[in-house]
Design an enzyme around this catalytic site. Structure first.
Site, PDB file in Angstrom:
ATOM      1  N   ASP A  55      46.134  44.543  28.069  1.00  0.00           N
ATOM      2  CA  ASP A  55      46.670  45.687  28.826  1.00  0.00           C
ATOM      3  C   ASP A  55      47.414  45.340  30.120  1.00  0.00           C
ATOM      4  OD1 ASP A  55      45.240  46.896  26.790  1.00  0.00           O
ATOM      5  OD2 ASP A  55      43.939  48.085  28.067  1.00  0.00           O
ATOM      6  N   LYS A  87      45.915  50.567  21.088  1.00  0.00           N
ATOM      7  CA  LYS A  87      44.569  51.144  21.005  1.00  0.00           C
ATOM      8  C   LYS A  87      44.497  52.395  21.864  1.00  0.00           C
ATOM      9  CE  LYS A  87      42.984  48.103  24.685  1.00  0.00           C
ATOM     10  NZ  LYS A  87      42.728  49.139  25.687  1.00  0.00           N
ATOM     11  N   CYS A 146      38.483  47.051  29.860  1.00  0.00           N
ATOM     12  CA  CYS A 146      39.009  46.608  28.565  1.00  0.00           C
ATOM     13  C   CYS A 146      38.789  45.116  28.294  1.00  0.00           C
ATOM     14  CB  CYS A 146      40.464  47.015  28.436  1.00  0.00           C
ATOM     15  SG  CYS A 146      40.615  48.823  28.291  1.00  0.00           S
TER      16      CYS A 146
HETATM   17  C1  VGL Z   1      41.459  50.591  30.795  1.00  0.00           C
HETATM   18  C2  VGL Z   1      40.451  52.449  31.679  1.00  0.00           C
HETATM   19  C3  VGL Z   1      41.131  53.250  30.787  1.00  0.00           C
HETATM   20  C4  VGL Z   1      41.617  49.106  30.837  1.00  0.00           C
HETATM   21  C5  VGL Z   1      42.138  51.382  29.892  1.00  0.00           C
HETATM   22  O1  VGL Z   1      42.658  48.590  30.354  1.00  0.00           O
HETATM   23  O2  VGL Z   1      40.708  48.426  31.356  1.00  0.00           O
HETATM   24  N1  VGL Z   1      40.610  51.130  31.674  1.00  0.00           N
HETATM   25  N2  VGL Z   1      41.971  52.702  29.906  1.00  0.00           N
END
Ligand code: VGL
Ligand code: ZN
Length: 212
Positions: free
Chosen positions: A15, A113, A158
């Protein structure tokens, strides 16, 4: 020991998207600082996989979609407790795009995702019900990859959930902290570092030898 050149080892970059970088909707302090070490590692690994948080506008994890709720509060959902977030990484938006300097060209696979409206997915392997698979495990199995090295955002969400699932699946897992940045909500960073160590994940304080 992390050996980036091994064919059975993949770098899993979690991410590294605009919304998790300074100026983004769910900015992580120092989020953009992971790009350089992540790129340096990616150039050395034989196998590189990216994940991309990818939510529809009506996603259940967005506080704005839960009347009377504010970001960072939690709600109960059929699969368990869910933290609510500012709307982020909306499919096709600039915030959902990878950081412009991320070496996407080195990646062999991009796993999206969190695309189902009613369920969040922190982990690259399973959605937050811990049961619905993303398909990544099958991909790794089919390619003979049994070791994963994780970096990216956010350490305590994540990245940690992905590392814990990797360990649960019997994969050898290592998290490279200098190539990660954390949200740290109510002590979540310490709790997740402890959980990862307890699960047998190697929590590395330095970049792998020969990298950087
Ligand atoms: C994430 C919160 C919501 C992350 C993704 O990438 O850690 N955290 N969505
Ligand atoms: Zn998300």
């Amino acid at each position: 020991m992390i050996d980036p050149s091994r064919a059975d080892t993949a770098l899993l970059i979690i991410d590294v998207q605009n919304d998790f970088c300074p100026g983004g909707a769910l900015a992580v302090a120092g989020g953009d600082a992971v790009v350089a070490p992540v790129n340096t590692m990616a150039a050395r690994f034989c196998n590189v996989i990216l994940t991309q948080d990818w939510h529809p506008p009506g996603h259940v994890s967005f506080a704005a979609n839960q009347p009377g709720k504010a970001p960072f509060e939690t709600i109960g959902l059929p699969y368990g407790e869910q933290t609510l977030w500012p709307a982020h990484c909306v499919q096709g938006s600039r915030g959902a795009a990878f950081h412009r300097d991320l070496r996407q060209d080195l990646a062999q696979l991009v796993v999206r995702k969190g695309f189902r409206p009613d369920i969040d997915s922190y982990s690259a392997f399973f959605e937050n019900d811990r049961a619905t698979a993303t398909g990544l495990h099958g991909y790794l199995r089919d390619r003979g990859i049994s070791r994963v090295v994780l970096a990216g955002l956010a350490t305590d969400f994540c990245v940690a959930w992905s590392a814990l699932d990797a360990a649960r699946l019997g994969l050898d897992a290592a998290v490279v902290l200098p190539a990660c940045a954390a949200i740290d909500l109510d002590g979540s960073l310490d709790a997740q570092l402890e959980a990862m160590r307890a699960a047998g994940v190697a929590v590395e304080a330095q970049l792998p030898a020969g990298v950087g």
